[in-house]
Design a protein around this motif. Sequence first.
Motif: not given
Length: 322
Positions: A178-190
């Motif tokens: 559920a921590a994913s609720v405030i997660g973001t994914v930046d494909c240039d920063n994996l």
Amino acid sequence: MGMLLSRKMETCLLVGCGVYFCFYLYFKLRKGKCKSKKTLEGKTVIITGANTGIGFEIALHLARRNGRIILACRNSEKGEAARSRIVQLSGNSNVVFRLVDVSMMSSVRAFVDVIKREEKKVDILINNAGVVTLEKILTEEGLELTFATNHFGPFLLTTLLMDLLKKSKGRVVNVGSAASVIGTVDCDNLRAEKNFSSLQYHNSKTANLLFTKELARRETDVLISCVHPGTVRTDVFRHMPLPVRIIISTVFRVLTKSPTEGAQPVLFCALDDSVQTGGYYMDCRLYDHTMWVPKSAYDEGLAKKLWETTEKIVAECGSKIQ
Ligand SMILES: NC(=O)c1ccc[n+]([C@@H]2O[C@H](COP(=O)([O-])OP(=O)(O)OC[C@H]3O[C@@H](n4cnc5c(N)ncnc54)[C@H](OP(=O)(O)O)[C@@H]3O)[C@@H](O)[C@H]2O)c1
């Protein structure tokens, strides 16, 4: 005056107990239980990180259903110890330990080679192994450890095992959070090349959701889901400062689950007939499109970009997706 004070204290105590009891009941009722009666005779299950915590409980439970259980762990001693314990507790001797460090793509490939030599099919893959780190640690392959363990490893493992999973019209369960609720994914920063976020764990769990949904769009022969096990009293917070661990394990005891309870939503996704491909589950219920899911989980463009970028990065680690 003294009498008035003690009355007030009594009222406070009663209200406090009432609130505690309501919380207790609410969380107890919400825990959810896997009610499937399926047996796993003739089925092969792989569980990563099965030597402790939620993974151990999942493996034990599935062993009791008489499947062939493969404990995919990174430490031989711990893996063998877990195997003996599960055999002893379940009475199922068809439990094996195979070595894999999911944060190392070379190790994932070596593990898949072994599985392909030994197994004709895989019925259920549970991507359970995970870490929470608070600082940037790079693996020998140059990947940031949290993303390597929680995203790159499961991605490579799943895609490399896809032909074996398809043979049995199998299932993949990604243990998210559920921590994913405030997660973001930046494909240039994996690889955390631009910066290391204190929400790196949250971001990796958002990546689990995006991966689940993209894989479900690409593979219709396999049932794939993502699941939040709940807040569970395990060692996953071992890298957190001691006070945080104490709060989680003692003060919030009433609000947290035991590893056995935490395994239930995962077992539900692995076994229940109602599970929908691409779905996100909590407490043995579908939670898609609730406040617990970040909007970005439904961004198909982002999911595709994450897939393609991940594919390139794991290829740079010397692997090729077959
Ligand atoms: N506990 C919670 O409240 C909670 C909440 C939401 C989601 N989750 C998720 O649930 C999953 C299981 O967590 P848990 O609470 O059971 O944690 P845990 O007790 O710390 O167990 C994690 C397992 O993953 C293994 N692991 C870690 N890195 C690995 C690697 N590179 N290669 C292979 N195995 C590796 C660990 O092996 P070692 O013993 O060798 O370290 C251990 O077996 C994780 O994905 C976690 O993110 C947990």
